[in-house]
Design a protein around this motif. Structure first.
Motif, PDB file in Angstrom:
ATOM      1  N   TYR A 570       0.802  -1.233   0.000  1.00 18.77           N
ATOM      2  CA  TYR A 570       0.000   0.000   0.000  1.00 18.77           C
ATOM      3  C   TYR A 570       0.829   1.274   0.000  1.00 18.77           C
ATOM      4  CZ  TYR A 570      -4.396  -2.501   0.782  1.00 18.77           C
ATOM      5  OH  TYR A 570      -5.491  -3.297   0.622  1.00 18.77           O
ATOM      6  N   HIS A 571       2.130   1.165  -0.053  1.00 17.59           N
ATOM      7  CA  HIS A 571       2.953   2.368   0.008  1.00 17.59           C
ATOM      8  C   HIS A 571       3.999   2.372  -1.101  1.00 17.59           C
ATOM      9  CE1 HIS A 571       1.161   2.492   4.016  1.00 17.59           C
ATOM     10  NE2 HIS A 571       1.488   3.804   4.058  1.00 17.59           N
ATOM     11  N   THR A 575       9.046   7.171  -1.716  1.00 14.06           N
ATOM     12  CA  THR A 575       8.669   8.318  -0.870  1.00 14.06           C
ATOM     13  C   THR A 575       8.013   7.909   0.441  1.00 14.06           C
ATOM     14  OG1 THR A 575       6.496   8.469  -1.942  1.00 14.06           O
ATOM     15  CG2 THR A 575       8.322   9.709  -2.924  1.00 14.06           C
ATOM     16  N   GLY A 576       7.577   6.637   0.508  1.00 16.22           N
ATOM     17  CA  GLY A 576       6.862   6.206   1.700  1.00 16.22           C
ATOM     18  C   GLY A 576       5.431   6.659   1.730  1.00 16.22           C
ATOM     19  N   LEU A 577       4.987   7.355   0.688  1.00 19.01           N
ATOM     20  CA  LEU A 577       3.589   7.790   0.636  1.00 19.01           C
ATOM     21  C   LEU A 577       2.703   6.638   0.205  1.00 19.01           C
ATOM     22  CD1 LEU A 577       3.905  11.284  -1.132  1.00 19.01           C
ATOM     23  CD2 LEU A 577       3.539  10.819   1.321  1.00 19.01           C
ATOM     24  N   PRO A 578       1.379   6.721   0.520  1.00 20.66           N
ATOM     25  CA  PRO A 578       0.464   5.699   0.015  1.00 20.66           C
ATOM     26  C   PRO A 578       0.551   5.640  -1.506  1.00 20.66           C
ATOM     27  CG  PRO A 578      -0.615   6.970   1.726  1.00 20.66           C
ATOM     28  CD  PRO A 578       0.698   7.647   1.451  1.00 20.66           C
ATOM     29  N   ASN A 579       0.370   4.414  -2.073  1.00 24.14           N
ATOM     30  CA  ASN A 579       0.469   4.245  -3.510  1.00 24.14           C
ATOM     31  C   ASN A 579      -0.915   4.311  -4.129  1.00 24.14           C
ATOM     32  OD1 ASN A 579      -0.676   1.844  -2.792  1.00 24.14           O
ATOM     33  ND2 ASN A 579       1.138   0.583  -3.238  1.00 24.14           N
ATOM     34  N   TYR A 582      -3.674   2.047  -2.475  1.00 21.38           N
ATOM     35  CA  TYR A 582      -4.149   2.591  -1.184  1.00 21.38           C
ATOM     36  C   TYR A 582      -5.004   3.834  -1.418  1.00 21.38           C
ATOM     37  CZ  TYR A 582      -4.020   4.103   3.716  1.00 21.38           C
ATOM     38  OH  TYR A 582      -4.380   4.493   4.983  1.00 21.38           O
ATOM     39  N   PHE A 583      -4.546   4.669  -2.400  1.00 23.25           N
ATOM     40  CA  PHE A 583      -5.283   5.893  -2.717  1.00 23.25           C
ATOM     41  C   PHE A 583      -6.687   5.560  -3.196  1.00 23.25           C
ATOM     42  CE2 PHE A 583      -6.674   8.531  -6.327  1.00 23.25           C
ATOM     43  CZ  PHE A 583      -6.997   9.699  -5.640  1.00 23.25           C
ATOM     44  N   SER A 641      -5.888  14.730   8.847  1.00 21.61           N
ATOM     45  CA  SER A 641      -7.009  13.931   8.330  1.00 21.61           C
ATOM     46  C   SER A 641      -6.946  13.782   6.805  1.00 21.61           C
ATOM     47  CB  SER A 641      -8.341  14.575   8.714  1.00 21.61           C
ATOM     48  OG  SER A 641      -8.429  15.899   8.209  1.00 21.61           O
ATOM     49  N   ASP A 642      -6.074  14.534   6.149  1.00 18.82           N
ATOM     50  CA  ASP A 642      -5.965  14.481   4.686  1.00 18.82           C
ATOM     51  C   ASP A 642      -5.003  13.370   4.277  1.00 18.82           C
ATOM     52  OD1 ASP A 642      -7.664  16.640   4.634  1.00 18.82           O
ATOM     53  OD2 ASP A 642      -6.008  18.093   4.614  1.00 18.82           O
ATOM     54  N   THR A 643      -5.117  12.954   3.048  1.00 21.71           N
ATOM     55  CA  THR A 643      -4.265  11.871   2.547  1.00 21.71           C
ATOM     56  C   THR A 643      -3.571  12.325   1.269  1.00 21.71           C
ATOM     57  OG1 THR A 643      -5.750  10.190   3.435  1.00 21.71           O
ATOM     58  CG2 THR A 643      -4.233   9.505   1.680  1.00 21.71           C
ATOM     59  N   VAL A 644      -2.230  12.140   1.205  1.00 24.48           N
ATOM     60  CA  VAL A 644      -1.450  12.418   0.021  1.00 24.48           C
ATOM     61  C   VAL A 644      -0.878  11.099  -0.496  1.00 24.48           C
ATOM     62  CG1 VAL A 644       0.620  12.944   1.356  1.00 24.48           C
ATOM     63  CG2 VAL A 644       0.442  13.749  -0.993  1.00 24.48           C
ATOM     64  N   ALA A 645      -0.927  10.858  -1.769  1.00 26.84           N
ATOM     65  CA  ALA A 645      -0.455   9.605  -2.348  1.00 26.84           C
ATOM     66  C   ALA A 645       0.326   9.886  -3.606  1.00 26.84           C
ATOM     67  CB  ALA A 645      -1.648   8.690  -2.631  1.00 26.84           C
ATOM     68  N   ARG A 646       1.223   8.953  -3.962  1.00 27.97           N
ATOM     69  CA  ARG A 646       1.979   9.043  -5.223  1.00 27.97           C
ATOM     70  C   ARG A 646       1.394   8.012  -6.183  1.00 27.97           C
ATOM     71  NH1 ARG A 646       8.093   7.064  -6.554  1.00 27.97           N
ATOM     72  NH2 ARG A 646       8.249   8.009  -8.655  1.00 27.97           N
TER      73      ARG A 646
END
Length: 730
Positions: A570-571, A575-579, A582-583, A641-646
């Motif tokens: 899921y990441h 960058t370690g951000l959600p992929n 997951y997004f 509460s926000d989500t950032v993903a790559r």
């Protein structure tokens, strides 16, 4: 520290409880015996014995100095040769010869109420010339029993000689004053004593502390009451006192010379008596002739192994007079008694001592010695008190002491018999049980053991019986056993505890012991313990614990691996951000949540401007590092509460949850644009990039996740075509 304190506290409480229980038994026994003895005493059954004991104290008391103040002129059988009754002329001649030697007082203790033969006028003249003469008479309420005083003798020179007889016929009390028909009379002994004391400037007066009592010089004469001492409802009319009879010493080495100096009337008439035997002394004249039968019994009259010997009435008067004078002049102790409360406490103390002695000293030889010593102490205490002038209860105290000893001894014998029966019964019962069982007494000693216990510990019962844990177990184990035993004795409730148990072969077992308290018909307490060997069970439990721990550790490792795999799935690894996956899930869940709560949701599609040039100029490694920095700046620009993903390459998405309107999404985009355009240093080179942002709003633009994403993507491309480094709304 706290454990040791707890042990001491349990021992203290148990000791207090056992002492209280033991003290209650002793107190009940002592009180019961006391009530019984006091009941016997109150109905007079002990009176004669107590009076006899008092007489023995008089017998064994030491001799006092001979009382040279009193000389007795005895009218013996030889004196009766002058005739009987003795003629008045003879009595007159006797009085004149005595008066010639200047005695301080003369007491005539013979009845002369009628003229006797010849010489009456001579006797009357002698009366008138002798102010130091005291005559006597007999008082009675019945006229037939009265004996009038000598006629013509002044009434101030008359004293009554009535005696007070106890039930056994002895005289132990002295009557000082008597009122009959509203007339006041003084006793013969008191009259003579006052006449003697007058020369010493001692006169009768009321005592300072109690005006009802007579005081003469140094002595206050306590008035006798009917229940004083051993007496029960005795006649206490008049002013009576308990007589502390003196024991005058001897004038010579022969026993016949002991007592008061006595001379014959004939010797006085024939001038054979030395003048110093009479001068300034008290001379008492009275009968010694057996034929006149003027004899009485006093404490000195009878001994344990001898026939009773009465004393002459005139000698009894000498005892009374000597007592009064010695008390007034020298403070010689008078015989007094304690208050009833004091006597009851004294008797109870010996009753309690007897109970304590029998209960706490179980060895026969020690018990007999202690009882004998206690009896000697009781006798000695009562005797020393008697010498000091106090008549304290001896027989009641002795009876309560012996009674309490017998009572407790019988009770202990009953307890032992019941204990024996209980042990036999318990032995029969526990021998049929396969589990090791022990029975202990209140002293923590084994008294019954079954065969299973003996096999378990490895010692025969003959070696274990009447021994305790400390004799066979290591100290730390014995202390635990004793602590658990005391807890059961204290609470009287069953207890179960797991303990270590080392047998005779040095092997240590883990055991579970259930202890309970039982009592037989005699009140004996038994602690019964049932043992189960739980060594194998404990080993299995330990093995299960180790297996469970191993499984737990394996599960943790699996969970960590699973979490790591989930993280990788899921990441974004760079960058370690959600992929993207997951997004997509988060977008779907966020839209459903916004729908349920009737809220808006913002979706930002972000693409870097000029990223290809960075890769071409600085290399892919620097490009990757740039992407990491961009990811961090995006995260710092958002709420928790926000989500950032790559999504991939240089494309990012942001989910803005619970926004009130489009302007909020625009402000977030402006913040991102400002943060991203800040210069970035990569490997010493400063570079600067920007982003193009497309924004779509749920539910304004669409309620479908895919459509929202496509609209945001399209808005982002419009931003690029319009000059980059900006955002556009769908």
């Amino acid at each position: 520290m706290s454990k040791q304190l707890g042990k001491r506290l349990v021992k203290l409480i148990l000791g207090l409880k056992q002492s209280l229980s033991r003290g209650q038994r002793e107190l009940i026994t002592a009180s019961s015996v006391l009530v019984f003895v006091l009941l016997l005493r109150s109905i007079g059954l002990l009176q004669s014995v107590e009076l006899a004991a008092l007489d023995q104290f008089f017998h064994i008391r030491p001799y006092e100095q001979p009382d040279n103040r009193i000389t007795i002129v005895a009218i013996d059988e030889a004196s009766l040769s002058k005739g009987f009754p003795i003629p008045d002329s003879i009595i007159a001649d006797l009085l004149q010869k005595l008066q010639a030697n200047q005695p301080r007082a003369i007491g005539l203790d013979i009845y002369r109420n009628l003229p006797a033969k010849h010489g009456y006028e001579i006797l009357v003249n002698a009366y008138k010339s002798m102010p130091n003469l005291i005559g006597t008479h007999l008082l009675a309420n019945n006229e037939n029993y009265k004996v009038p005083p000598p006629p013509k003798l002044d009434s101030k020179q008359i004293g009554f000689n009535n005696l007070l007889y106890d039930p056994d016929g002895k005289v132990r009390r002295s009557l000082l004053y008597w009122h009959i028909e509203n007339k006041f009379y003084e006793s013969f002994a008191l009259k003579v004593a006052l006449l003697y004391l007058k020369a010493e400037d001692i006169i009768p007066k009321r005592a300072a502390k109690n005006s009802e009592y007579l005081q003469l010089g140094k002595a206050v004469f306590t008035r006798f009451r009917g229940n004083n001492g051993a007496y029960v409802k005795a006649d206490d009319r008049g002013y009576q006192i308990l007589s502390n009879f003196p024991k005058p010493g001897c004038y010579a080495s022969t026993p016949d010379s002991c007592g008061f100096r006595t001379v014959s009337m004939l010797d006085v008439l024939e001038n054979k008596v030395p003048e110093n035997w009479i001068k300034d002394r008290i001379v008492l004249i009275g009968s010694y002739a057996p034929s006149l039968q003027d004899f009485v019994f006093i404490p000195y009259s009878s001994r344990l192994m001898e026939e009773a010997k009465p004393v002459a009435g005139i000698e009894l008067q000498a005892y009374f007079i000597s007592q009064l004078i010695s008390a007034a002049l020298k403070g010689r102790p008078l015989l007094k008694v304690w208050s009833h409360v004091g006597e009851y406490l004294w008797i109870f103390a010996w009753s309690y001592l007897g109970a304590v002695t029998a209960w706490r000293i179980r060895q026969p030889i020690h018990s007999i010695v202690t009882i004998f010593v206690s009896c000697c102490v009781l006798f000695l205490s009562a005797y020393l008190a008697f010498l000091s002038g106090w008549w304290i209860p001896l027989i009641p105290a002795l009876l309560t002491f012996i009674g309490a000893v017998i009572w407790i001894t019988n009770y202990l014998a009953h307890m032992q018999e019941e204990l024996k029966r209980s042990k036999e019964f318990l032995q029969q019962v526990i021998d049929t049980i396969a589990d090791p069982i022990f029975v202990k007494n209140e002293q923590h000693q084994w008294i019954v053991l079954n065969e299973a216990y003996c096999r378990f510990i490895g010692y025969p019962d003959t070696l274990l019986i009447e021994k305790s844990d400390i004799d066979f177990f290591p100290k730390h184990e014995a202390e635990v056993f004793r602590q658990q035993d005391e807890l059961v004795f204290l609470t009287q409730k069953p207890q179960e505890n797991e303990e270590e148990f080392t047998d005779a072969y040095g092997k240590t077992h883990l055991i579970a012991t259930k202890r309970s308290l039982h009592k037989d018909a005699a009140g004996n307490f038994f602690l019964v313990g049932v043992i189960r060997d739980i060594t194998q069970r404990k080993l299995m439990e330990e093995e299960l614990k180790r297996t469970a721990a191993e499984l737990f550790r394996s599960n943790n490792e699996l969970k960590l691996k699973e979490d790591h795999l989930r993280y990788l799935a899921y990441h974004d690894p760079l960058t370690g951000l959600p992929n993207r996956k997951y997004f997509a899930e988060q977008l779907y869940e966020s839209i459903n949540w916004a729908k349920d709560n009737k809220l808006s949701l913002g979706l930002l599609f972000i693409d870097l401007d000029g990223f290809k040039q960075v890769n071409d100029n600085l290399g892919h490694e620097m490009g990757d590092r740039l992407l990491v920095v961009i990811a961090q700046r995006l995260s710092n620009s958002l709420r928790a509460s926000d989500t950032v993903a790559r999504l991939g390459g240089d494309e990012f998405t942001v989910i803005l949850r619970a926004i009130p309107n489009v302007q909020v999404a625009a402000k977030v985009a402006e913040k991102i644009l400002a943060n991203i355009t800040e210069p970035i240093v990569l490997n010493g080179c400063t570079t600067k990039v920007s982003v193009s942002i497309g924004i779509s709003i749920y539910p304004k633009n669409s309620i479908d996740p895919d459509i929202l994403l496509k609209q945001a993507d399209a808005a982002m491309y419009r931003a690029k075509h319009l000059g980059k480094n900006r955002f556009e709304l769908a």
